[in-house]
Design an enzyme around this catalytic site. Structure first.
Site, PDB file in Angstrom:
ATOM      1  N   GLY A  85       0.855  -1.304   0.039  1.00  0.00           N
ATOM      2  CA  GLY A  85       0.047   0.171  -0.090  1.00  0.00           C
ATOM      3  C   GLY A  85       0.706   1.169  -0.079  1.00  0.00           C
TER       4      GLY A  85
ATOM      5  N   ASP B  59      14.783  -6.471   6.699  1.00  0.00           N
ATOM      6  CA  ASP B  59      14.223  -5.719   5.724  1.00  0.00           C
ATOM      7  C   ASP B  59      15.228  -4.406   5.653  1.00  0.00           C
ATOM      8  OD1 ASP B  59      13.343  -5.155   3.278  1.00  0.00           O
ATOM      9  OD2 ASP B  59      11.321  -4.502   3.794  1.00  0.00           O
TER      10      ASP B  59
END
Length: 439
Positions: free
Chosen positions: A160, A273
């Site tokens: 998103g 990440d």
């Protein structure tokens, strides 16, 4: 706590018992004795007894003595009752004082927590809690982003967009909108909210709250005015706002955030990440780690049954090839970020439509050759730093991106190597920022 009625009741009960005891043993009243006949013979010992000895054996003295004994019993009973009441009163008073102190501490703690939450979500209406994270009314989220208008988009991620939102009291925040139609997306949302609600560190993005609407999830963060490191380095400005000292400060802040995750969280946290787009910069270019959707805890051992995740160019070789994940995987990704700061290049660049080259492969030959190193440094900062510091940073980066995990340093060692290269006013220990371009 109202102790007065309780104390009075106990006192009256004890007095009643004392009175009942005294009535049970009334004073002795003997009838008047009849006159005894005069003896015909008086013993010699009695006839010569001193006058002072006679009252000791007289009936009147015995009656008086018995009355005194009964009176003493009453006094003793009253004294015992008073002592008992005093002890009870003292005990209850101690309990009352302890209760007041505990209530005061609890009230103060709750008040401080309430104040802290109010400061963190000022201007945002909450409708509940998700663990330790406030749940913000969805209608407020929608209104604050102007129905998620495109002009408020700050960035885009895998699931998103991130929007700029303005709440009441002119509070401006960042809202990540996640489409959670898949189980992975829902898991990342739950993971990030759970982790960030427990973590507080100057170099980790603060979580202000979350919201849920159907299959859509929202995470509300502190707004970082200067966006991501990726946007600063590879966006329109091409790193022009980042001086050498500023870049070293960002590297130091990032290392501090990682060290907190690896060394001070229990169990330890692996970010998984780590990349320049997940390093956010506030108005003063203080760096904060963000996006903990893929993070895992207890990373001291190799992880099995974990889906391979990460971003191309930042993923450590052992994780990519064998699925082995440790804190050294974050160290590798940090080394890539350090190369981005040093060289101004993206982690992966296209050489041809079907061919890419990583920054590690491209830079490694020059990083270990001092005669070539200065030729590959980002032109924005070229010849603006002490050349010795340049060599040191390059050496740290080379160690971090070693193919073998055991050859990489711990993030704590990296942190200690960077601190002397950052000026004091930017959080390091460097006292002078002299510039030297000579060998």
């Amino acid at each position: 706590m109202n102790l007065l009625p309780m104390i009075l009741s106990m006192f009256l009960i004890l007095l009643h018992r004392a009175d009942a005891q005294s009535q049970h043993h009334p004073p002795f009243h003997s009838p008047t004795p009849a006159p005894a006949p005069a003896p015909s013979h008086v013993p010699v010992s009695q006839s010569i007894a001193p006058h002072s000895m006679i009252p000791a054996f007289s009936p009147g003295f015995q009656e008086q003595q018995h009355r005194r004994g009964s009176h003493n019993k009453v006094l003793i009973s009253v004294a015992v009752a008073s002592a008992a009441v005093g002890a009870v009163l003292l005990t209850l008073l101690c309990f009352w004082i302890c209760h007041c102190k505990r209530s005061s501490k609890s009230s103060k703690k709750n008040q401080n927590l309430h104040i802290s939450v109010e400061k963190g979500i000022m201007g945002m209406k909450t409708v509940g809690m998700k663990g330790c994270a406030p749940i913000i009314d969805y209608k407020q989220i929608e209104k604050s982003t102007n129905q998620f208008d495109e002009s408020n988009i700050l960035g885009e991620g895998g699931f998103g967009c991130v929007y700029k939102a303005r709440f009441d009291d002119n509070l401006v925040v960042a809202v990540k909108k996640l489409h959670c139609q898949t189980q992975n997306a829902e898991r990342e949302f739950e993971n990030e909210v759970e982790l960030l609600s427990k973590i507080q560190h100057p170099n980790i993005i603060p979580l202000l709250g979350c919201s849920i609407d159907g299959d859509t999830r929202f995470i509300v963060y502190q707004l970082m005015q200067n966006g991501s490191l990726e946007a600063q380095l590879h966006g329109p400005t091409r790193g022009s706002a980042l001086t050498w000292n500023m870049r070293m400060k960002i590297a130091l802040d990032t290392a501090r955030g990682l060290e907190y995750l690896h060394e001070h969280c229990h169990p330890p946290v692996i970010h998984r990440d780590m990349k320049s787009s997940n390093i956010l910069l506030d108005a003063n270019f203080n760096a904060k780690l963000s996006d903990f959707g893929l993070a895992i805890t207890d990373g001291s051992q190799s992880k099995k049954n974990i889906k391979l995740s990460g971003t191309l160019g930042y993923v450590a070789p052992e994780y990519l090839l064998d699925g082995k994940l440790t804190d050294k995987s974050d160290v590798y990704a940090f080394g890539v970020v350090l190369l981005e700061l040093l060289l101004g290049r993206k982690p992966v660049e296209k050489l041809a439509p079907a061919q890419c080259q990583s920054i590690v492969t491209w830079a490694m030959p020059a990083l270990t050759d001092r005669s070539k190193l200065r030729n590959i440094v980002d032109p924005v900062i070229k010849d603006t730093m002490d050349v010795k510091h340049l060599y040191q940073v390059a050496a740290v980066a080379v160690l971090c991106v070693q193919p073998e995990p055991s050859y990489r340093p711990l993030i704590t060692d990296v942190l200690h190597s960077l601190v002397p290269l950052v000026p004091i006013h930017l959080g390091g220990t460097l006292r002078s920022s002299s510039v030297s371009v000579s060998d």
